[in-house]
Design a protein around this motif. Structure first.
Motif, PDB file in Angstrom:
ATOM      1  N   ALA A 210     -57.882 -15.446 -62.365  1.00  0.00           N
ATOM      2  CA  ALA A 210     -57.382 -16.829 -61.346  1.00  0.00           C
ATOM      3  C   ALA A 210     -58.355 -16.210 -59.740  1.00  0.00           C
ATOM      4  O   ALA A 210     -58.778 -17.073 -59.823  1.00  0.00           O
ATOM      5  CB  ALA A 210     -56.372 -17.225 -61.179  1.00  0.00           C
ATOM      6  N   VAL A 211     -57.585 -14.804 -59.981  1.00  0.00           N
ATOM      7  CA  VAL A 211     -58.820 -13.956 -58.557  1.00  0.00           C
ATOM      8  C   VAL A 211     -60.525 -14.126 -59.006  1.00  0.00           C
ATOM      9  O   VAL A 211     -60.834 -14.680 -57.637  1.00  0.00           O
ATOM     10  CB  VAL A 211     -57.780 -12.889 -58.396  1.00  0.00           C
ATOM     11  CG1 VAL A 211     -58.348 -11.858 -57.423  1.00  0.00           C
ATOM     12  CG2 VAL A 211     -56.812 -13.135 -58.005  1.00  0.00           C
ATOM     13  N   HIS A 212     -60.970 -13.905 -59.739  1.00  0.00           N
ATOM     14  CA  HIS A 212     -62.128 -13.670 -60.194  1.00  0.00           C
ATOM     15  C   HIS A 212     -63.091 -15.430 -59.641  1.00  0.00           C
ATOM     16  O   HIS A 212     -63.838 -15.357 -59.443  1.00  0.00           O
ATOM     17  CB  HIS A 212     -62.188 -13.817 -61.879  1.00  0.00           C
ATOM     18  CG  HIS A 212     -61.290 -12.318 -61.661  1.00  0.00           C
ATOM     19  ND1 HIS A 212     -62.016 -12.056 -63.151  1.00  0.00           N
ATOM     20  CD2 HIS A 212     -61.548 -10.860 -61.180  1.00  0.00           C
ATOM     21  CE1 HIS A 212     -61.514 -10.116 -63.228  1.00  0.00           C
ATOM     22  NE2 HIS A 212     -61.495  -9.878 -62.355  1.00  0.00           N
ATOM     23  N   ALA A 213     -62.029 -15.763 -60.762  1.00  0.00           N
ATOM     24  CA  ALA A 213     -62.341 -17.812 -60.247  1.00  0.00           C
ATOM     25  C   ALA A 213     -62.463 -18.196 -58.283  1.00  0.00           C
ATOM     26  O   ALA A 213     -63.876 -18.700 -58.624  1.00  0.00           O
ATOM     27  CB  ALA A 213     -61.978 -18.476 -61.278  1.00  0.00           C
ATOM     28  N   ALA A 214     -61.230 -17.811 -57.954  1.00  0.00           N
ATOM     29  CA  ALA A 214     -61.705 -17.554 -56.403  1.00  0.00           C
ATOM     30  C   ALA A 214     -62.617 -16.904 -55.690  1.00  0.00           C
ATOM     31  O   ALA A 214     -62.722 -17.166 -54.873  1.00  0.00           O
ATOM     32  CB  ALA A 214     -60.195 -17.350 -56.111  1.00  0.00           C
TER      33      ALA A 214
ATOM     34  N   ARG B 165     -65.442 -16.164 -57.095  1.00  0.00           N
ATOM     35  CA  ARG B 165     -66.641 -16.127 -57.338  1.00  0.00           C
ATOM     36  C   ARG B 165     -67.120 -18.367 -56.875  1.00  0.00           C
ATOM     37  O   ARG B 165     -68.538 -18.051 -56.372  1.00  0.00           O
ATOM     38  CB  ARG B 165     -66.996 -16.876 -59.203  1.00  0.00           C
ATOM     39  CG  ARG B 165     -67.240 -16.087 -60.054  1.00  0.00           C
ATOM     40  CD  ARG B 165     -67.215 -16.422 -61.473  1.00  0.00           C
ATOM     41  NE  ARG B 165     -67.135 -15.501 -61.952  1.00  0.00           N
ATOM     42  CZ  ARG B 165     -65.770 -14.856 -63.116  1.00  0.00           C
ATOM     43  NH1 ARG B 165     -64.769 -16.308 -63.439  1.00  0.00           N
ATOM     44  NH2 ARG B 165     -65.705 -14.241 -63.321  1.00  0.00           N
ATOM     45  N   THR B 166     -66.392 -18.120 -56.102  1.00  0.00           N
ATOM     46  CA  THR B 166     -66.461 -19.720 -55.713  1.00  0.00           C
ATOM     47  C   THR B 166     -66.914 -19.481 -53.804  1.00  0.00           C
ATOM     48  O   THR B 166     -67.895 -20.623 -53.609  1.00  0.00           O
ATOM     49  CB  THR B 166     -65.196 -20.717 -55.161  1.00  0.00           C
ATOM     50  OG1 THR B 166     -64.896 -20.441 -54.045  1.00  0.00           O
ATOM     51  CG2 THR B 166     -64.678 -21.348 -56.589  1.00  0.00           C
ATOM     52  N   LEU B 167     -66.374 -18.008 -53.773  1.00  0.00           N
ATOM     53  CA  LEU B 167     -66.830 -17.854 -52.007  1.00  0.00           C
ATOM     54  C   LEU B 167     -68.918 -17.682 -51.890  1.00  0.00           C
ATOM     55  O   LEU B 167     -68.744 -16.381 -52.029  1.00  0.00           O
ATOM     56  CB  LEU B 167     -66.404 -16.432 -51.634  1.00  0.00           C
ATOM     57  CG  LEU B 167     -64.705 -16.999 -51.746  1.00  0.00           C
ATOM     58  CD1 LEU B 167     -64.235 -15.718 -51.272  1.00  0.00           C
ATOM     59  CD2 LEU B 167     -64.706 -17.761 -50.525  1.00  0.00           C
ATOM     60  N   PRO B 168     -69.443 -18.162 -51.102  1.00  0.00           N
ATOM     61  CA  PRO B 168     -71.043 -17.959 -51.384  1.00  0.00           C
ATOM     62  C   PRO B 168     -70.980 -16.478 -50.447  1.00  0.00           C
ATOM     63  O   PRO B 168     -71.879 -15.945 -51.017  1.00  0.00           O
ATOM     64  CB  PRO B 168     -71.346 -18.996 -50.133  1.00  0.00           C
ATOM     65  CG  PRO B 168     -70.431 -19.440 -49.353  1.00  0.00           C
ATOM     66  CD  PRO B 168     -68.895 -19.310 -50.140  1.00  0.00           C
ATOM     67  N   HIS B 169     -70.161 -16.072 -49.754  1.00  0.00           N
ATOM     68  CA  HIS B 169     -70.540 -14.584 -49.262  1.00  0.00           C
ATOM     69  C   HIS B 169     -70.453 -13.735 -50.773  1.00  0.00           C
ATOM     70  O   HIS B 169     -70.663 -12.373 -50.204  1.00  0.00           O
ATOM     71  CB  HIS B 169     -69.959 -14.780 -48.234  1.00  0.00           C
ATOM     72  CG  HIS B 169     -70.515 -15.544 -47.092  1.00  0.00           C
ATOM     73  ND1 HIS B 169     -69.703 -16.081 -46.456  1.00  0.00           N
ATOM     74  CD2 HIS B 169     -71.358 -15.090 -45.931  1.00  0.00           C
ATOM     75  CE1 HIS B 169     -70.833 -17.277 -45.492  1.00  0.00           C
ATOM     76  NE2 HIS B 169     -70.929 -16.027 -45.044  1.00  0.00           N
ATOM     77  N   VAL B 170     -69.583 -13.853 -51.759  1.00  0.00           N
ATOM     78  CA  VAL B 170     -69.496 -12.478 -52.605  1.00  0.00           C
ATOM     79  C   VAL B 170     -70.972 -12.717 -53.437  1.00  0.00           C
ATOM     80  O   VAL B 170     -71.081 -13.925 -54.358  1.00  0.00           O
ATOM     81  CB  VAL B 170     -67.795 -12.588 -53.029  1.00  0.00           C
ATOM     82  CG1 VAL B 170     -68.122 -12.136 -54.460  1.00  0.00           C
ATOM     83  CG2 VAL B 170     -67.066 -13.184 -52.339  1.00  0.00           C
ATOM     84  N   HIS B 171     -71.547 -11.370 -53.060  1.00  0.00           N
ATOM     85  CA  HIS B 171     -72.825 -11.247 -53.604  1.00  0.00           C
ATOM     86  C   HIS B 171     -72.848 -10.888 -55.194  1.00  0.00           C
ATOM     87  O   HIS B 171     -73.391 -11.708 -55.985  1.00  0.00           O
ATOM     88  CB  HIS B 171     -73.354 -10.653 -53.017  1.00  0.00           C
ATOM     89  CG  HIS B 171     -75.003 -10.231 -53.916  1.00  0.00           C
ATOM     90  ND1 HIS B 171     -75.233  -9.213 -54.491  1.00  0.00           N
ATOM     91  CD2 HIS B 171     -76.108 -11.233 -53.647  1.00  0.00           C
ATOM     92  CE1 HIS B 171     -76.189  -9.866 -54.800  1.00  0.00           C
ATOM     93  NE2 HIS B 171     -77.116 -10.807 -54.331  1.00  0.00           N
ATOM     94  N   SER B 172     -71.843 -10.211 -55.526  1.00  0.00           N
ATOM     95  CA  SER B 172     -71.624  -9.705 -56.827  1.00  0.00           C
ATOM     96  C   SER B 172     -69.914  -9.100 -57.245  1.00  0.00           C
ATOM     97  O   SER B 172     -69.635  -8.575 -56.087  1.00  0.00           O
ATOM     98  CB  SER B 172     -72.229  -8.342 -56.937  1.00  0.00           C
ATOM     99  OG  SER B 172     -71.964  -7.355 -56.800  1.00  0.00           O
ATOM    100  N   LEU B 173     -69.886  -9.417 -58.224  1.00  0.00           N
ATOM    101  CA  LEU B 173     -68.500  -8.526 -58.488  1.00  0.00           C
ATOM    102  C   LEU B 173     -68.003  -8.078 -59.493  1.00  0.00           C
ATOM    103  O   LEU B 173     -69.155  -7.825 -60.866  1.00  0.00           O
ATOM    104  CB  LEU B 173     -67.249 -10.213 -59.285  1.00  0.00           C
ATOM    105  CG  LEU B 173     -66.756 -11.700 -57.855  1.00  0.00           C
ATOM    106  CD1 LEU B 173     -65.860 -12.276 -58.443  1.00  0.00           C
ATOM    107  CD2 LEU B 173     -66.501 -10.855 -56.769  1.00  0.00           C
ATOM    108  N   HIS B 174     -67.679  -6.811 -59.776  1.00  0.00           N
ATOM    109  CA  HIS B 174     -67.568  -5.934 -60.897  1.00  0.00           C
ATOM    110  C   HIS B 174     -66.062  -5.402 -60.995  1.00  0.00           C
ATOM    111  O   HIS B 174     -65.444  -5.339 -60.474  1.00  0.00           O
ATOM    112  CB  HIS B 174     -68.055  -4.672 -60.062  1.00  0.00           C
ATOM    113  CG  HIS B 174     -69.521  -5.718 -59.940  1.00  0.00           C
ATOM    114  ND1 HIS B 174     -70.966  -4.996 -61.060  1.00  0.00           N
ATOM    115  CD2 HIS B 174     -70.442  -5.696 -58.716  1.00  0.00           C
ATOM    116  CE1 HIS B 174     -71.937  -5.407 -60.516  1.00  0.00           C
ATOM    117  NE2 HIS B 174     -71.192  -5.601 -59.211  1.00  0.00           N
ATOM    118  N   THR B 175     -65.882  -6.065 -62.329  1.00  0.00           N
ATOM    119  CA  THR B 175     -64.508  -5.380 -62.665  1.00  0.00           C
ATOM    120  C   THR B 175     -64.353  -3.829 -62.900  1.00  0.00           C
ATOM    121  O   THR B 175     -65.185  -3.248 -62.930  1.00  0.00           O
ATOM    122  CB  THR B 175     -63.899  -5.779 -64.123  1.00  0.00           C
ATOM    123  OG1 THR B 175     -65.227  -5.193 -65.219  1.00  0.00           O
ATOM    124  CG2 THR B 175     -63.979  -7.529 -64.088  1.00  0.00           C
TER     125      THR B 175
END
Length: 140
Positions: A78-82, A84-94
């Motif tokens: 759920a957190v990853h999905a949320a 991903r929707t934010l335009p200012h979040v450029h990249s996500l890494h576990t």
């Protein structure tokens, strides 16, 4: 995927706009063979998209930050999905260790960065976070 596919991906990573004919010459294959391999890599989902890399100083007014995030329980999906929707979040890494997720955030100014951080902190399932503003690039 075989060795040729790996070589092809490596060439495309360094320059996604390289002409198929040039790829064929570098790989010592026919243009048609290279095009078929690219088509197969795209249709199988190995190649997801083509993109560009921009010099770090090309956007001098953009603020970049790294937000380390610890999650609660089973909230990762759920957190990853949320996020991903934010335009200012450029990249996500576990990641492993103390933090579960590292988010690279880009904003035009500190006020916008502050708003983005506040919005992220309200996402259900985030236990705690720590943010560092990235000042300069030493190596890409």
């Amino acid at each position: 995927m075989d060795d040729i596919d790996h070589q092809l991906l490596s060439l495309l990573r360094s320059d996604a706009r390289i002409p198929v004919l040039t790829l064929a010459q570098k790989l010592r294959l026919s243009r048609t063979t290279v095009q078929k391999r690219i088509d197969k890599l795209e249709s199988s989902g190995v190649i997801l998209a083509y993109t560009i890399k921009v010099k770090s100083d090309a956007e001098p007014h953009q603020i970049r930050a790294q937000m380390n995030i610890a999650l609660e329980g089973n909230s990762a999906h759920a957190v990853h999905a949320a996020l991903r929707t934010l335009p200012h979040v450029h990249s996500l890494h576990t990641t492993n260790g103390k933090w579960d997720v590292i988010a690279e955030i880009r904003a035009d100014n500190l006020e916008v960065l502050n708003l983005v951080l506040g919005k992220i902190r309200t996402i259900a399932g985030i236990a705690t976070s720590e943010t560092n503003i990235l000042l300069s690039v030493l190596k890409l």
